[in-house]
Design an enzyme around this catalytic site. Sequence first.
Site, PDB file in Angstrom:
ATOM      1  N   ASN A   1     -10.396   0.093   0.827  1.00  0.00           N
ATOM      2  CA  ASN A   1      -8.782   0.102   0.804  1.00  0.00           C
ATOM      3  C   ASN A   1      -8.396  -0.295  -0.595  1.00  0.00           C
ATOM      4  OD1 ASN A   1      -6.119  -0.276   0.993  1.00  0.00           O
ATOM      5  ND2 ASN A   1      -6.024  -1.228   3.011  1.00  0.00           N
TER       6      ASN A   1
ATOM      7  N   HIS B   1      -2.839   7.270   3.040  1.00  0.00           N
ATOM      8  CA  HIS B   1      -3.503   5.784   2.755  1.00  0.00           C
ATOM      9  C   HIS B   1      -4.838   5.583   3.266  1.00  0.00           C
ATOM     10  CE1 HIS B   1      -3.991   1.710   1.419  1.00  0.00           C
ATOM     11  NE2 HIS B   1      -3.574   1.140   2.632  1.00  0.00           N
TER      12      HIS B   1
ATOM     13  N   CYS C   1       0.727  -1.355  -0.008  1.00  0.00           N
ATOM     14  CA  CYS C   1       0.000   0.178  -0.021  1.00  0.00           C
ATOM     15  C   CYS C   1       0.792   1.333   0.003  1.00  0.00           C
ATOM     16  CB  CYS C   1      -0.990   0.060   1.234  1.00  0.00           C
ATOM     17  SG  CYS C   1      -1.913  -1.387   1.248  1.00  0.00           S
TER      18      CYS C   1
HETATM   19  O1  UT7 Z   1      -3.354  -1.454   3.841  1.00  0.00           O
HETATM   20  C1  UT7 Z   1      -3.258  -1.961   5.200  1.00  0.00           C
HETATM   21  C2  UT7 Z   1      -4.395  -3.034   5.446  1.00  0.00           C
HETATM   22  N1  UT7 Z   1      -4.722  -3.367   6.539  1.00  0.00           N
HETATM   23  C3  UT7 Z   1      -5.468  -2.574   7.539  1.00  0.00           C
HETATM   24  O2  UT7 Z   1      -5.284  -1.385   7.589  1.00  0.00           O
HETATM   25  C4  UT7 Z   1      -6.204  -2.993   8.756  1.00  0.00           C
HETATM   26  C5  UT7 Z   1      -6.015  -2.376  10.080  1.00  0.00           C
HETATM   27  N2  UT7 Z   1      -6.955  -3.119  10.930  1.00  0.00           N
HETATM   28  C6  UT7 Z   1      -8.293  -2.709  10.898  1.00  0.00           C
HETATM   29  O3  UT7 Z   1      -8.705  -1.770   9.779  1.00  0.00           O
HETATM   30  C7  UT7 Z   1      -9.063  -3.162  12.013  1.00  0.00           C
HETATM   31  O4  UT7 Z   1      -8.408  -3.827  12.567  1.00  0.00           O
HETATM   32  C8  UT7 Z   1     -10.379  -4.206  11.195  1.00  0.00           C
HETATM   33  C9  UT7 Z   1     -11.231  -3.198  10.482  1.00  0.00           C
HETATM   34  C10 UT7 Z   1      -9.573  -5.131  10.418  1.00  0.00           C
HETATM   35  C11 UT7 Z   1     -11.075  -4.986  12.286  1.00  0.00           C
HETATM   36  O5  UT7 Z   1     -11.436  -4.142  13.165  1.00  0.00           O
HETATM   37  P1  UT7 Z   1     -11.195  -4.351  14.828  1.00  0.00           P
HETATM   38  O6  UT7 Z   1     -11.936  -3.230  15.720  1.00  0.00           O
HETATM   39  O7  UT7 Z   1      -9.745  -4.327  15.092  1.00  0.00           O
HETATM   40  O8  UT7 Z   1     -12.027  -5.631  15.206  1.00  0.00           O
HETATM   41  P2  UT7 Z   1     -11.433  -6.991  15.613  1.00  0.00           P
HETATM   42  O9  UT7 Z   1     -10.627  -7.548  14.877  1.00  0.00           O
HETATM   43  O10 UT7 Z   1     -10.852  -6.763  17.132  1.00  0.00           O
HETATM   44  O11 UT7 Z   1     -12.538  -7.719  15.950  1.00  0.00           O
HETATM   45  C12 UT7 Z   1     -13.663  -7.541  16.858  1.00  0.00           C
HETATM   46  C13 UT7 Z   1     -14.680  -8.573  16.500  1.00  0.00           C
HETATM   47  C14 UT7 Z   1     -14.490  -9.809  16.777  1.00  0.00           C
HETATM   48  O12 UT7 Z   1     -15.594 -10.688  17.294  1.00  0.00           O
HETATM   49  P3  UT7 Z   1     -15.014 -11.225  18.714  1.00  0.00           P
HETATM   50  O13 UT7 Z   1     -13.633 -12.129  18.911  1.00  0.00           O
HETATM   51  O14 UT7 Z   1     -14.895  -9.963  19.702  1.00  0.00           O
HETATM   52  O15 UT7 Z   1     -16.229 -11.846  19.099  1.00  0.00           O
HETATM   53  C15 UT7 Z   1     -14.364 -10.411  15.196  1.00  0.00           C
HETATM   54  O16 UT7 Z   1     -14.533 -11.683  14.977  1.00  0.00           O
HETATM   55  O17 UT7 Z   1     -15.403  -8.274  15.471  1.00  0.00           O
HETATM   56  C16 UT7 Z   1     -15.701  -9.403  14.655  1.00  0.00           C
HETATM   57  N3  UT7 Z   1     -15.455  -9.201  13.270  1.00  0.00           N
HETATM   58  C17 UT7 Z   1     -16.464  -8.942  12.361  1.00  0.00           C
HETATM   59  N4  UT7 Z   1     -17.759  -8.811  12.858  1.00  0.00           N
HETATM   60  C18 UT7 Z   1     -18.731  -8.342  11.808  1.00  0.00           C
HETATM   61  C19 UT7 Z   1     -14.333  -9.378  12.443  1.00  0.00           C
HETATM   62  N5  UT7 Z   1     -14.501  -8.806  11.092  1.00  0.00           N
HETATM   63  C20 UT7 Z   1     -16.125  -8.745  11.183  1.00  0.00           C
HETATM   64  C21 UT7 Z   1     -16.982  -8.561  10.403  1.00  0.00           C
HETATM   65  N6  UT7 Z   1     -18.219  -8.206  10.523  1.00  0.00           N
HETATM   66  N7  UT7 Z   1     -16.739  -8.063   8.818  1.00  0.00           N
END
Ligand code: UT7
Length: 315
Positions: free
Chosen positions: A273, A243, A118
């Site tokens: 993204n 980004h 990215c």
């Molecule tokens: O170009 C660089 C590429 N990547 C990035 O920049 C990614 C950077 N990270 C992020 O943007 C965030 O970490 C995410 C958007 C990917 C995730 O958000 P988060 O607030 O960090 O959520 P999390 O991974 O801590 O997950 C929280 C909960 C989990 O459930 P439990 O374990 O608390 O029961 C996940 O399973 O949200 C759940 N979850 C979802 N729920 C509904 C994860 N993805 C989803 C989804 N819909 N799509």
Amino acid sequence: MNKLKGIKVIATGRALPKECLANSDMEKLVETSDEWIYERTGIRQRYRCVKGEENTNTLAVNAAKDALLKSGIDKNEIGVVVVATSSVEHVFPSTAAMVQKELELDEKVFCFDLSAACTGFIYGLTVARGLLSDSSKPYALVVGSEQLSRLIDYTDRNTCILFGDGAGAAIIKLDDGDFYHVEYTRGNDEALYIGGIGGGERYLQMNGREVFKFAVKALAQVIEELLDAAHKTIEDIDCVICHQANERIIRSVMRKYAGSEHKFYMNIENYGNTSAASIPIVMSELDDKNNLKNKTCLMAGFGAGLTYGGILASI
Ligand code: UT7
């Protein structure tokens, strides 16, 4: 950091696939909701290439054609073509060579793809600027183009809701304005990973939380470092182009710059993204609104590698 010869942006362009997937479409693919996606990422929709019709090459070519058309330059005056991408259509020829072919550019042109995930477009602009210093032709075409959709597992809700396909392009020439740049790479293959011809996981693997924490620190570091180098404050900057990976990442960074929040441009809502394409797509939107050229811009990116870096330039 020394003051370097700068760049002028002559024209910009962008290209998006035909298919648009709203969050409600993602709800049909995985257990998720519009509310979750929008609250955690700021994304409402993303574009995806139509199989067999669109790909990284066609997007790169269309974005480049858009920029070329708007530029009014003689295309044979382009001496450098850099395409930043992590989703090449072929191992070879390069995407850049296909851009040269479709734009019918002169054979005397330095064409290659650049892989920095990215952060690719940031690296690409700096590399193109360096090559122009040594070129017999005045213009460089820098493109960021991605079809990440085919490297994404559409049954993995942790990743599939985030990414979109697209391309952005800029035609630049050397100029006397400010130009400062920084680049970093951590040699990390765990936080973000996609296998390739050597094997490995075929689909994008990501530790979202780790990337989030890294991204906030990396963007803040890059912005501060560039402002220090240029002896400027955020008040001297017209626009900040980060980004577009997650709106919450950008909001965490801009909190530090009270009063200048409006300078942080965000369009992730519409595209998700798009990796190396996200910064040039923002540039082309700003350009359409007459808010890019002759402005002092600060661009900052981060991505797999872990790479990160930025540019402060009067463009
Ligand atoms: O170009 C660089 C590429 N990547 C990035 O920049 C990614 C950077 N990270 C992020 O943007 C965030 O970490 C995410 C958007 C990917 C995730 O958000 P988060 O607030 O960090 O959520 P999390 O991974 O801590 O997950 C929280 C909960 C989990 O459930 P439990 O374990 O608390 O029961 C996940 O399973 O949200 C759940 N979850 C979802 N729920 C509904 C994860 N993805 C989803 C989804 N819909 N799509």
